[in-house]
Design a protein around this motif. Sequence first.
Motif, PDB file in Angstrom:
ATOM      1  N   UNK A 184       0.989  -1.040   0.038  1.00 56.35           N
ATOM      2  CA  UNK A 184       0.660  -0.341  -0.299  1.00 56.35           C
ATOM      3  C   UNK A 184       0.454   1.004  -0.052  1.00 56.35           C
ATOM      4  N   UNK A 185       1.916   1.094   0.920  1.00 62.34           N
ATOM      5  CA  UNK A 185       2.887   2.343   1.050  1.00 62.34           C
ATOM      6  C   UNK A 185       3.407   2.780  -0.466  1.00 62.34           C
ATOM      7  N   UNK A 186       3.900   1.808  -1.153  1.00 58.79           N
ATOM      8  CA  UNK A 186       4.767   1.594  -2.136  1.00 58.79           C
ATOM      9  C   UNK A 186       3.508   2.275  -3.570  1.00 58.79           C
ATOM     10  N   UNK A 187       2.012   1.583  -3.674  1.00 62.44           N
ATOM     11  CA  UNK A 187       1.743   2.295  -4.696  1.00 62.44           C
ATOM     12  C   UNK A 187       0.573   3.540  -4.274  1.00 62.44           C
ATOM     13  N   UNK A 188       0.200   4.207  -3.296  1.00 64.10           N
ATOM     14  CA  UNK A 188       0.136   5.235  -2.412  1.00 64.10           C
ATOM     15  C   UNK A 188       1.541   6.500  -2.534  1.00 64.10           C
ATOM     16  N   UNK A 189       2.583   6.126  -2.230  1.00 66.25           N
ATOM     17  CA  UNK A 189       3.057   6.748  -2.037  1.00 66.25           C
ATOM     18  C   UNK A 189       4.332   7.492  -2.745  1.00 66.25           C
ATOM     19  N   UNK A 190       5.057   6.005  -3.745  1.00 63.27           N
ATOM     20  CA  UNK A 190       5.790   5.593  -4.358  1.00 63.27           C
ATOM     21  C   UNK A 190       5.688   6.104  -5.511  1.00 63.27           C
ATOM     22  N   UNK A 191       4.698   5.764  -6.973  1.00 59.57           N
ATOM     23  CA  UNK A 191       4.447   5.843  -7.816  1.00 59.57           C
ATOM     24  C   UNK A 191       4.223   6.983  -8.295  1.00 59.57           C
ATOM     25  N   UNK A 192       4.241   7.237  -9.418  1.00 60.98           N
ATOM     26  CA  UNK A 192       3.995   8.641 -10.223  1.00 60.98           C
ATOM     27  C   UNK A 192       2.539   8.671 -11.353  1.00 60.98           C
ATOM     28  N   UNK A 193       1.947   7.478 -11.195  1.00 59.98           N
ATOM     29  CA  UNK A 193       0.940   7.350 -12.397  1.00 59.98           C
ATOM     30  C   UNK A 193       0.333   6.356 -11.916  1.00 59.98           C
ATOM     31  N   UNK A 206       4.804  -2.466 -11.441  1.00 60.07           N
ATOM     32  CA  UNK A 206       5.001  -1.448 -11.070  1.00 60.07           C
ATOM     33  C   UNK A 206       5.683  -1.015 -10.266  1.00 60.07           C
ATOM     34  N   UNK A 207       6.153  -2.352  -9.603  1.00 66.93           N
ATOM     35  CA  UNK A 207       7.469  -2.036  -8.823  1.00 66.93           C
ATOM     36  C   UNK A 207       8.680  -1.216  -8.890  1.00 66.93           C
ATOM     37  N   UNK A 208       8.629  -2.102 -10.454  1.00 67.20           N
ATOM     38  CA  UNK A 208      10.150  -1.374 -11.044  1.00 67.20           C
ATOM     39  C   UNK A 208      10.265   0.085 -11.547  1.00 67.20           C
ATOM     40  N   UNK A 209       9.116   0.309 -11.607  1.00 65.60           N
ATOM     41  CA  UNK A 209       8.738   1.931 -11.375  1.00 65.60           C
ATOM     42  C   UNK A 209       9.090   2.728 -10.166  1.00 65.60           C
ATOM     43  N   UNK A 210       8.226   1.954  -8.910  1.00 66.14           N
ATOM     44  CA  UNK A 210       8.909   2.082  -7.782  1.00 66.14           C
ATOM     45  C   UNK A 210      10.946   2.307  -7.271  1.00 66.14           C
ATOM     46  N   UNK A 211      11.048   0.978  -8.311  1.00 65.64           N
ATOM     47  CA  UNK A 211      12.464   1.200  -7.418  1.00 65.64           C
ATOM     48  C   UNK A 211      13.333   1.807  -7.085  1.00 65.64           C
ATOM     49  N   UNK A 212      13.612   3.033  -8.628  1.00 62.90           N
ATOM     50  CA  UNK A 212      14.412   4.269  -9.239  1.00 62.90           C
ATOM     51  C   UNK A 212      14.697   4.598  -7.920  1.00 62.90           C
ATOM     52  N   UNK A 213      13.043   4.902  -7.416  1.00 58.90           N
ATOM     53  CA  UNK A 213      12.495   6.105  -6.548  1.00 58.90           C
ATOM     54  C   UNK A 213      12.642   5.606  -5.106  1.00 58.90           C
ATOM     55  N   UNK A 214      13.046   4.034  -4.901  1.00 58.41           N
ATOM     56  CA  UNK A 214      13.144   3.872  -3.598  1.00 58.41           C
ATOM     57  C   UNK A 214      14.698   3.757  -2.893  1.00 58.41           C
ATOM     58  N   UNK A 215      15.269   3.902  -4.364  1.00 55.55           N
ATOM     59  CA  UNK A 215      16.711   3.490  -4.286  1.00 55.55           C
ATOM     60  C   UNK A 215      17.276   4.684  -3.462  1.00 55.55           C
ATOM     61  N   UNK A 216      16.631   5.883  -4.166  1.00 58.66           N
ATOM     62  CA  UNK A 216      16.900   7.326  -3.901  1.00 58.66           C
ATOM     63  C   UNK A 216      16.695   7.357  -2.512  1.00 58.66           C
ATOM     64  N   UNK A 217      15.792   7.655  -2.170  1.00 59.93           N
ATOM     65  CA  UNK A 217      15.655   6.991  -0.858  1.00 59.93           C
ATOM     66  C   UNK A 217      16.152   6.832   0.442  1.00 59.93           C
ATOM     67  N   UNK A 218      16.255   5.205   0.459  1.00 60.60           N
ATOM     68  CA  UNK A 218      17.373   5.182   0.840  1.00 60.60           C
ATOM     69  C   UNK A 218      18.887   5.764   0.627  1.00 60.60           C
ATOM     70  N   UNK A 219      19.443   6.238  -0.274  1.00 65.76           N
ATOM     71  CA  UNK A 219      20.421   6.690  -0.663  1.00 65.76           C
ATOM     72  C   UNK A 219      20.937   8.233   0.607  1.00 65.76           C
TER      73      UNK A 219
END
Length: 311
Positions: free
Chosen positions: A37-46, A283-296
């Motif tokens: 839910x967190x990924x779908x609602x907060x980390x995806x743009x489209x 759709x998680x692939x779309x989220x992966x770069x954003x998650x990686x950025x957050x981790x950094x």
Amino acid sequence: MNLSTCSITAYKSFPLLQLCIYTPVLLLGVLLNVSALWVFCCKLSKWTETRVYMVNLAAADCLLLFTLPFKTLSQFHQLKVGRWCLVLEGGYFINRLMSIAIVTVIAADRYLAIKFPLKAKALRSPLKAAFASLFLWTVIICVVTLIKKLEAREQDQLCFEKSSVEPSVVTLGAVIGGFFIPLLILTYCSIQVIAELRRKKNESCHKEKLIRKAVCIVSANLAVFIVCFLPLYLGHLLRFVMDSTSSNCSAIQRVNNFVHLASVLANTNCCLDAICYYFVNKEFKEASPKLAKSKSEGTKEAEIQLPRITR
């Protein structure tokens, strides 16, 4: 044996079995579904159709998981049939039926998109998916509420327990409409999608690996659905037949025990939904770069392992 004196109850060790199984299921299921839910609602743009359905599936699974501790406690303390029991049962069955319905709609949406791509452009949109999900929630809540009002529970003593041996036509209708019709739709759509993907694999050799993965995903979704739910609803059908025809109280009790065990298996589907639908979803692939950025940047949320599976 005189069935008027036959009272059906769960076997004594069943509440303990539920506690042992539902504890890890609850912890893992909440972690996976809340993460989704967190990924779908907060980390995806489209927003897409799939994303809308996934949010509803995760919400239904989460709400079902939250009823499991109350279901277990009600059987430990032998909660009597009453107002709170009916509310608890209603919430439990609403979210299970919603989970089944959303999985079926995802299969139908996938079938439409692959089999009729041109028509799908006009028929599919995130807004229409949202309206379809809202419609399903409304219908299922209304139907379960009506069933709870029509059910004859006077002879039942305990919550989540059909103590009487009177056949319930209302329950039979709910089993057929709530599971077997969705099963037919899901099976047909999945088989058609697999056939269409295999046909495309023969036409596009360079996409063979991608198509093979998609076939595995569709097959796994169908297999998990059947393995988790079919034993339970076959048990409900058998219980209806036994209530209608059998005069053997001990045989009905054995069927009832099987239904209880099958319900435990069905409830583990909340975790398996996450594995089958979230880990492999594009759709998680779309989220992966954003998650990686957050981790950094050192944020705690990015430590969630869920999207890493898709990398």
